[in-house]
Every structure is written in structure tokens, then in C-alpha cells.
Motif scaffolding. Sequence first.
Motif, PDB file in Angstrom:
ATOM      1  N   VAL A 255       0.849  -1.194   0.000  1.00 59.94           N
ATOM      2  CA  VAL A 255       0.000   0.000   0.000  1.00 59.94           C
ATOM      3  C   VAL A 255       0.886   1.247   0.000  1.00 59.94           C
ATOM      4  N   ALA A 256       1.943   1.242   0.831  1.00 64.10           N
ATOM      5  CA  ALA A 256       2.859   2.396   0.867  1.00 64.10           C
ATOM      6  C   ALA A 256       3.500   2.618  -0.501  1.00 64.10           C
ATOM      7  N   ALA A 257       3.891   1.547  -1.178  1.00 64.59           N
ATOM      8  CA  ALA A 257       4.487   1.673  -2.516  1.00 64.59           C
ATOM      9  C   ALA A 257       3.491   2.276  -3.502  1.00 64.59           C
ATOM     10  N   ALA A 258       2.239   1.842  -3.447  1.00 65.12           N
ATOM     11  CA  ALA A 258       1.219   2.393  -4.341  1.00 65.12           C
ATOM     12  C   ALA A 258       1.011   3.881  -4.074  1.00 65.12           C
TER      13      ALA A 258
ATOM     14  N   THR B 197      -9.656  -4.601   6.979  1.00 66.46           N
ATOM     15  CA  THR B 197      -8.508  -5.407   6.567  1.00 66.46           C
ATOM     16  C   THR B 197      -7.634  -4.694   5.552  1.00 66.46           C
ATOM     17  N   SER B 198      -7.962  -3.452   5.229  1.00 66.51           N
ATOM     18  CA  SER B 198      -7.158  -2.717   4.252  1.00 66.51           C
ATOM     19  C   SER B 198      -6.478  -1.528   4.925  1.00 66.51           C
ATOM     20  N   TRP B 199      -5.198  -1.410   4.720  1.00 62.87           N
ATOM     21  CA  TRP B 199      -4.415  -0.323   5.292  1.00 62.87           C
ATOM     22  C   TRP B 199      -4.751   0.961   4.570  1.00 62.87           C
ATOM     23  N   GLY B 200      -4.945   2.037   5.320  1.00 63.64           N
ATOM     24  CA  GLY B 200      -5.288   3.337   4.760  1.00 63.64           C
ATOM     25  C   GLY B 200      -4.244   4.382   5.103  1.00 63.64           C
ATOM     26  N   PHE B 201      -4.005   5.275   4.168  1.00 61.93           N
ATOM     27  CA  PHE B 201      -3.004   6.332   4.308  1.00 61.93           C
ATOM     28  C   PHE B 201      -3.442   7.345   5.358  1.00 61.93           C
ATOM     29  N   GLU B 202      -2.616   7.532   6.365  1.00 61.44           N
ATOM     30  CA  GLU B 202      -2.866   8.514   7.408  1.00 61.44           C
ATOM     31  C   GLU B 202      -2.053   9.784   7.158  1.00 61.44           C
ATOM     32  N   ASP B 203      -0.739   9.625   6.902  1.00 63.78           N
ATOM     33  CA  ASP B 203       0.114  10.802   6.803  1.00 63.78           C
ATOM     34  C   ASP B 203       1.526  10.389   6.407  1.00 63.78           C
ATOM     35  N   ILE B 204       2.356  11.378   6.159  1.00 66.17           N
ATOM     36  CA  ILE B 204       3.799  11.198   6.096  1.00 66.17           C
ATOM     37  C   ILE B 204       4.329  11.838   7.371  1.00 66.17           C
ATOM     38  N   ASN B 205       5.025  11.063   8.175  1.00 61.86           N
ATOM     39  CA  ASN B 205       5.549  11.555   9.445  1.00 61.86           C
ATOM     40  C   ASN B 205       7.040  11.288   9.550  1.00 61.86           C
ATOM     41  N   TYR B 206       7.634  11.894  10.563  1.00 63.47           N
ATOM     42  CA  TYR B 206       9.047  11.726  10.860  1.00 63.47           C
ATOM     43  C   TYR B 206       9.193  10.755  12.022  1.00 63.47           C
ATOM     44  N   ILE B 207      10.218   9.916  11.954  1.00 61.05           N
ATOM     45  CA  ILE B 207      10.433   8.957  13.035  1.00 61.05           C
ATOM     46  C   ILE B 207      11.938   8.770  13.240  1.00 61.05           C
TER      47      ILE B 207
ATOM     48  N   MET C  64      11.610   9.557   7.139  1.00 61.17           N
ATOM     49  CA  MET C  64      10.300  10.050   6.740  1.00 61.17           C
ATOM     50  C   MET C  64       9.538   8.797   6.320  1.00 61.17           C
ATOM     51  N   ALA C  65       8.330   8.647   6.852  1.00 61.14           N
ATOM     52  CA  ALA C  65       7.626   7.384   6.663  1.00 61.14           C
ATOM     53  C   ALA C  65       6.167   7.593   6.310  1.00 61.14           C
ATOM     54  N   ILE C  66       5.655   6.691   5.486  1.00 63.27           N
ATOM     55  CA  ILE C  66       4.217   6.594   5.257  1.00 63.27           C
ATOM     56  C   ILE C  66       3.628   5.935   6.501  1.00 63.27           C
ATOM     57  N   VAL C  67       2.600   6.555   7.056  1.00 58.02           N
ATOM     58  CA  VAL C  67       1.911   5.999   8.220  1.00 58.02           C
ATOM     59  C   VAL C  67       0.543   5.513   7.743  1.00 58.02           C
ATOM     60  N   LEU C  68       0.261   4.265   8.031  1.00 56.50           N
ATOM     61  CA  LEU C  68      -0.983   3.628   7.614  1.00 56.50           C
ATOM     62  C   LEU C  68      -1.770   3.173   8.840  1.00 56.50           C
ATOM     63  N   THR C  69      -3.092   3.157   8.705  1.00 57.74           N
ATOM     64  CA  THR C  69      -3.960   2.699   9.788  1.00 57.74           C
ATOM     65  C   THR C  69      -5.041   1.781   9.229  1.00 57.74           C
TER      66      THR C  69
ATOM     67  N   GLY D 281      -1.606   0.629  16.486  1.00 59.94           N
ATOM     68  CA  GLY D 281      -2.402   0.327  15.310  1.00 59.94           C
ATOM     69  C   GLY D 281      -1.883   0.931  14.024  1.00 59.94           C
ATOM     70  N   HIS D 282      -0.681   1.490  14.049  1.00 56.40           N
ATOM     71  CA  HIS D 282      -0.108   2.103  12.852  1.00 56.40           C
ATOM     72  C   HIS D 282       0.962   1.197  12.238  1.00 56.40           C
TER      73      HIS D 282
END
Length: 154
Positions: free
Chosen positions: A28-31, A132-142, A120-125, A94-95
Motif C-alpha cells: 500500500v505504501a508503494a502504491a 482489513t485494508s491499510w489506509g493512508f494517514e500521513d507522512i511523518n518523521y520517526i 520520513m515514513a508513510i503511516v498507515l492505519t 495500530g499504525h
Amino acid sequence: MKNGLLAALALLATAPAATAQTMGPTGVAAAILQAYTARDVAAIAAHTNETNADFFAALITGQDDPAELFGGTRGAAGTGWNGKMLPARFNGRGHAIVPFAIEAETGPAGLGSGAAGRYMAIVLTLDGPQDTSWGFEDINYIRRGDYAGMATTR
């Protein structure tokens, strides 16, 4: 009428998300990142989570400017993605966290660049326990150490 149009567009934009059910968080992150590089708002919206559905509907209908999505350091990291990602890790809240760039002193740098800085990471929830499908939340720093300490399985 306007609200009905927004709802229909939001539904249309998220309809392809059903295919995300067969993809894990890294897929999902790649898409999402492929859509960022193409500056394709609708393709990103197809993978959004419930929280961001209204935001993407406003972008698709032209009520909001896509510069909100593609501007700034986060947008530059997404549009400049070099095709590299780290595996998804899970933070216990849950992320799913999928690093794809580094916050370098001069701006975002690709993974493998050797730059120092936070990921910098794609955060999914997941929207709920039955989702059952991961959804885009944000791009965050970690911080790198925080990522290394996260679970490798959900």
C-alpha cells in the motif's frame, strides 16, 4: 446536491481501495508513493483512511489546492521518492510505519543516500477492528532508533 456530489466523489476515489485488501502495508505504501511521484491525487485517495476521506474529496473536487499534499518537505519527499523503502514496522498503536526517505539538513534525501537524520515514513492505519485494508494517514518523521524498536509483525 453539493454534499451528495462530494460523497459520490469520495466513494469513487476510494472504490479502488478494495484492491488494497490483498496488499500488505508495504505494498500500500508503494502504491501511495508511486501516486505521489505521478502527482495523482485520485490514486493516493484510493488508499486513504476514513479520517482523510473528506480531505481527499475536497482535493479531487478542486475545493482545496493539491499544493497542501505535494508542497513542503513531506510533499517533496513523496514526489521525489527514489523507489526504496524499508519494511513495515508496527508501533503498537495500530499504525504501520514504512520509511521511504530521510529528513536531511538540505531537505528530503532518499534511502541509501547516507544522509543523517530522521526517517520520513508513510503511516498507515486500519479504520476499525473489522477493517482489513491499510489506509493512508500521513507522512511523518520517526527517529531511526524508534523504528528499529518497533515490532516486525502486527
